[in-house]
Design an enzyme around this catalytic site. Structure first.
Site, mmCIF file in Angstrom:
data_model
loop_
_atom_site.group_PDB
_atom_site.id
_atom_site.type_symbol
_atom_site.label_atom_id
_atom_site.label_comp_id
_atom_site.label_asym_id
_atom_site.label_seq_id
_atom_site.Cartn_x
_atom_site.Cartn_y
_atom_site.Cartn_z
ATOM 1 N N GLU A 84 83.234 46.317 59.491
ATOM 2 C CA GLU A 84 81.943 45.938 58.925
ATOM 3 C C GLU A 84 81.956 46.181 57.412
ATOM 4 O O GLU A 84 80.907 46.283 56.779
ATOM 5 C CB GLU A 84 80.782 46.675 59.591
ATOM 6 C CG GLU A 84 80.819 48.181 59.531
ATOM 7 C CD GLU A 84 79.589 48.809 60.162
ATOM 8 O OE1 GLU A 84 78.539 48.828 59.489
ATOM 9 O OE2 GLU A 84 79.673 49.280 61.308
ATOM 10 N N CYS A 116 79.749 48.883 64.500
ATOM 11 C CA CYS A 116 80.851 49.767 64.888
ATOM 12 C C CYS A 116 81.500 49.380 66.208
ATOM 13 O O CYS A 116 82.435 50.050 66.656
ATOM 14 C CB CYS A 116 80.351 51.208 64.984
ATOM 15 S SG CYS A 116 79.633 51.842 63.459
ATOM 16 N N TYR A 148 76.922 55.320 52.041
ATOM 17 C CA TYR A 148 75.460 55.228 52.076
ATOM 18 C C TYR A 148 74.808 55.505 50.726
ATOM 19 O O TYR A 148 73.600 55.360 50.582
ATOM 20 C CB TYR A 148 74.902 56.219 53.103
ATOM 21 C CG TYR A 148 75.332 55.897 54.510
ATOM 22 C CD1 TYR A 148 74.609 55.010 55.290
ATOM 23 C CD2 TYR A 148 76.469 56.482 55.053
ATOM 24 C CE1 TYR A 148 75.003 54.701 56.582
ATOM 25 C CE2 TYR A 148 76.879 56.186 56.338
ATOM 26 C CZ TYR A 148 76.137 55.295 57.096
ATOM 27 O OH TYR A 148 76.545 54.994 58.372
ATOM 28 N N GLY A 153 70.333 60.127 52.545
ATOM 29 C CA GLY A 153 70.284 60.831 53.816
ATOM 30 C C GLY A 153 71.544 60.661 54.626
ATOM 31 O O GLY A 153 71.935 61.550 55.380
ATOM 32 N N THR A 157 77.424 61.639 56.407
ATOM 33 C CA THR A 157 78.078 60.942 57.528
ATOM 34 C C THR A 157 78.942 59.795 57.036
ATOM 35 O O THR A 157 79.195 58.838 57.768
ATOM 36 C CB THR A 157 77.037 60.414 58.541
ATOM 37 O OG1 THR A 157 76.215 59.419 57.915
ATOM 38 C CG2 THR A 157 76.167 61.535 59.066
ATOM 39 N N HIS A 238 81.903 56.789 70.704
ATOM 40 C CA HIS A 238 81.746 56.389 69.308
ATOM 41 C C HIS A 238 81.101 57.562 68.578
ATOM 42 O O HIS A 238 80.120 58.130 69.044
ATOM 43 C CB HIS A 238 80.877 55.143 69.195
ATOM 44 C CG HIS A 238 80.396 54.882 67.803
ATOM 45 N ND1 HIS A 238 81.277 54.728 66.747
ATOM 46 C CD2 HIS A 238 79.141 54.784 67.280
ATOM 47 C CE1 HIS A 238 80.572 54.530 65.634
ATOM 48 N NE2 HIS A 238 79.293 54.565 65.933
ATOM 49 N N LYS A 247 74.764 64.423 72.117
ATOM 50 C CA LYS A 247 73.351 64.154 72.396
ATOM 51 C C LYS A 247 73.185 63.113 73.501
ATOM 52 O O LYS A 247 72.199 63.144 74.239
ATOM 53 C CB LYS A 247 72.646 63.669 71.130
ATOM 54 C CG LYS A 247 72.473 64.729 70.053
ATOM 55 C CD LYS A 247 71.779 64.142 68.831
ATOM 56 C CE LYS A 247 71.586 65.194 67.752
ATOM 57 N NZ LYS A 247 70.897 64.634 66.551
ATOM 58 N N ASN A 280 82.781 59.343 59.406
ATOM 59 C CA ASN A 280 82.503 58.110 60.131
ATOM 60 C C ASN A 280 83.504 57.014 59.765
ATOM 61 O O ASN A 280 83.620 56.645 58.599
ATOM 62 C CB ASN A 280 81.079 57.649 59.806
ATOM 63 C CG ASN A 280 80.574 56.588 60.752
ATOM 64 O OD1 ASN A 280 81.312 56.077 61.587
ATOM 65 N ND2 ASN A 280 79.299 56.253 60.621
ATOM 66 N N SER A 313 75.506 49.356 66.113
ATOM 67 C CA SER A 313 74.086 49.164 65.851
ATOM 68 C C SER A 313 73.728 47.693 65.816
ATOM 69 O O SER A 313 74.541 46.845 65.469
ATOM 70 C CB SER A 313 73.705 49.836 64.524
ATOM 71 O OG SER A 313 73.790 51.236 64.636
#
Length: 389
Positions: A84, A116, A148, A153, A157, A238, A247, A280, A313
């Protein structure tokens, strides 16, 4: 539904990351954040950083060059690059990688995109192609630069690098099962319109979408294949940051007995050893976690079934499985991968920020002196020329 049996899968695999990193304690202190927020809260210790003279093409070529023999290059019938972070809206990165690697000319070379997730689509295409052409091989490469913006924020990552997978009949490492369950939802949790330098992210929403996507594809997988967690020796996720997979997994296994819960969580930790040090990789994150699991787990044995959860995403998610081949451990590259990570240069925050802001102007002819084996050597007439061995 019964799982279809065939003997096609991953014969070789490796990863590459650039020779620079930021320590997350340094970044936290520079951003006036408690380091525990990065090390424990999101589960990251180091973050790979690349100079402007290295891009997704140099990462992809470097990762693949480590595993391809001259004979492989004669037999590779397709090169698939998933990213990407494309450097061209028209020409596929795979075309350039194909040339840099010296793969035989009568091969198909394409680039795939869906956040991703795309490397998983490439892997499925490779598996099905080799199933029909048993004498051929397919090279699948996931390569990306996650950026980013400074002080954003998403900054902790970030990451950069590539993972290369060689798909063949009678593989040496993993046999891919034909039990894939995919899910597509038109959701804006993370997106980057054409021309926008950095992604737009709805962080909390993206987390919940990821967790929900795993829950949905796992439940559907169980419905189709009468599956249970007990049949899996490990599940790789992932990993945009290492806490993310945890999580998703914890709520789904809370009704399992303590032995299954502990085993899967212990194996999960083995699958994020490398990711904690890299950050990442977007399309490569799942497959970096897979390599980490295979090279760091002491409990895996031939015949073990491993689950893989892929997520991109926007969204597309997929769950599938693979089985370890006898002697797989002889074909891993743990020593080389650990050396790659350990020999990197730790950047000061000032050096990192300068490297982050450095750009190459494609409209200005220039030459560069990056000694890395594969790097951008020159900009000439609006295109990139690459240094090769």
């Amino acid at each position: 539904m019964e799982n279809i049996e065939f003997n096609v899968g991953i014969d070789k695999l490796s990863f590459f990351v650039p020779n620079y990193f930021v320590d997350m304690t340094d970044l936290a202190l520079a951003r006036a954040v408690d380091p525990a927020k990065f090390h424990i809260g999101i589960g990251q210790d180091e973050m790979a950083v690349n100079p402007a003279t290295q891009d997704i093409i140099t990462f992809a070529t470097s990762a693949a060059a480590q595993i391809l023999s001259d004979e492989d290059k004669k037999q590779v019938d397709m090169v698939i690059v998933a990213t990407e972070s494309s450097v061209d809206e028209s020409k596929a990165a795979a075309v350039v990688v194909h040339g840099l690697l010296g793969i035989q000319p009568f091969a198909r070379s394409i680039e795939m995109k869906e956040a991703c997730y795309a490397a998983t689509a490439g892997l499925v295409l490779a598996r099905d192609y080799v199933t029909l052409h048993q004498e051929k091989k397919v090279l699948v490469i996931a390569t990306d630069i996650a950026k980013y913006g400074l002080n954003s924020g998403g900054e902790p990552t970030q990451g950069a690098g590539a993972v290369a997978l060689l798909v063949t009949a009678n593989p040496s490492i993993l046999k891919l099962n034909a039990d894939n369950v995919a899910l597509t939802q038109d959701i804006y949790d993370f997106w980057r319109p054409t021309g926008q330098a950095y992604p737009s992210v709805d962080g909390k929403f993206s987390n919940s979408v990821y967790i929900n996507a795993f829950s949905q594809v796992w439940d559907e997988y169980c419905r189709r294949y009468d599956a249970t967690f007990s049949e899996f020796s490990a599940i790789a996720f992932h990993t945009p940051y290492t806490k993310m997979g945890k999580k998703a997994l914890l709520p789904k296994i809370e009704s399992e007995n303590e032995t299954i819960q502990k085993h899967l969580m212990d194996q999960f930790e083995k699958g994020i050893v490398y990711n904690r040090r890299v950050g990442n990789l977007y399309t490569g994150s799942l497959y970096l976690s897979l390599i980490s699991l295979l090279e760091n787990s002491e409990l895996l044995t031939a015949g073990d079934k491993i689950g893989l959860f892929s997520y991109g995403s926007g969204t597309v998610a997929e769950f599938f499985s693979a089985q370890l081949v006898p002697g797989y451990e002889k074909h891993l590259r743990k020593a080389e991968h650990e050396a790659l990570l350990n020999q990197r240069v730790r950047l000061s925050i000032e050096a990192y920020e300068a490297m982050f802001e450095s750009k190459i102007d494609l409209n200005h002819n220039d030459s560069f002196d990056d000694p890395t084996l594969y790097s951008i050597s020159e900009i000439k007439e609006n295109h990139r020329l690459y240094r090769t061995k």
